[in-house]
Scaffold this motif. Structure first.
Motif, PDB file in Angstrom:
ATOM      1  N   VAL A  36       0.865  -1.180   0.000  1.00  0.00           N
ATOM      2  CA  VAL A  36       0.000   0.000   0.000  1.00  0.00           C
ATOM      3  C   VAL A  36       0.901   1.230   0.000  1.00  0.00           C
ATOM      4  N   LYS A  37       0.774   1.989  -1.098  1.00  0.00           N
ATOM      5  CA  LYS A  37       1.624   3.172  -1.278  1.00  0.00           C
ATOM      6  C   LYS A  37       0.765   4.354  -1.686  1.00  0.00           C
ATOM      7  N   SER A  38       1.344   5.538  -1.648  1.00  0.00           N
ATOM      8  CA  SER A  38       0.577   6.743  -1.983  1.00  0.00           C
ATOM      9  C   SER A  38       0.195   6.742  -3.456  1.00  0.00           C
ATOM     10  N   VAL A  39      -0.941   7.357  -3.752  1.00  0.00           N
ATOM     11  CA  VAL A  39      -1.416   7.486  -5.135  1.00  0.00           C
ATOM     12  C   VAL A  39      -0.345   8.162  -5.982  1.00  0.00           C
ATOM     13  N   GLN A  40       0.288   9.178  -5.442  1.00  0.00           N
ATOM     14  CA  GLN A  40       1.313   9.916  -6.185  1.00  0.00           C
ATOM     15  C   GLN A  40       2.479   9.013  -6.583  1.00  0.00           C
ATOM     16  N   GLU A  41       2.788   8.035  -5.759  1.00  0.00           N
ATOM     17  CA  GLU A  41       3.891   7.118  -6.020  1.00  0.00           C
ATOM     18  C   GLU A  41       3.523   6.005  -6.996  1.00  0.00           C
ATOM     19  N   VAL A  42       2.261   5.621  -7.015  1.00  0.00           N
ATOM     20  CA  VAL A  42       1.833   4.433  -7.753  1.00  0.00           C
ATOM     21  C   VAL A  42       1.190   4.732  -9.105  1.00  0.00           C
TER      22      VAL A  42
END
Length: 159
Positions: free
Chosen positions: A83-89
């Protein structure tokens, strides 16, 4: 009298459909709206856990539910690093897009990730089999793993 009863019945059906639609919207697995990363991980874990354990009817786990609690904990451990940030993924997210998304790690594909999550559930149900592949002759084990795997799907980045 009959006309009055039919109109009440229609209103009741309409009301039930409306209530069900609202319940579905509110209970959908939208981890992007979670406030914190930890809440996003917990929400996604709950979503997948209850999909593979429908017999629980989304009831809260009790102190005596050791096997289920262990299963939930192991699933959360497998989900947590994914689970990662939207900005990262997400590819080209809008600047205002915030929240959390489920993704792969260490070069694995989504298929491999979902397989790993199915393994996590299966082997937490059958700890004596951990580390051993399911033999092709074990139709019951294969059927159980396949049923778990069918429930392991999460839409990513609005796709």
């Amino acid at each position: 009298m009959l006309i009055e009863w039919l109109s009440i019945k229609s209103v009741s059906r309409f009301s039930m459909v409306g209530v069900l639609a609202i319940a579905l919207v509110l209970s959908s697995p939208n981890i992007a709206k979670a406030e914190s990363r930890e809440q996003a991980v917990d929400q996604l874990t709950d979503f997948l856990f209850y999909r593979v354990n429908p017999q629980l009817n989304n009831r809260k786990l009790q102190a005596g539910d050791r096997e289920y609690s262990n299963q939930w904990r192991r699933l959360r451990e497998a989900i947590d690093p994914r689970v990662k940030s939207v900005q990262e993924v997400c590819f080209r997210p809008a600047p205002e897009e915030t929240g959390w998304e489920f993704t792969t790690i260490n070069g694995e594909t989504y298929e491999q990730t979902y397989d790993l999550l199915a393994d996590t559930i299966f082997y937490s149900r059958h700890p004596q089999r951990t580390g051993q592949p399911i033999p092709k002759s074990d139709r019951i084990g294969i059927s159980e793993w396949s049923a778990i795997r069918r429930e392991m799907y999460i839409s990513n980045c609005g796709l």
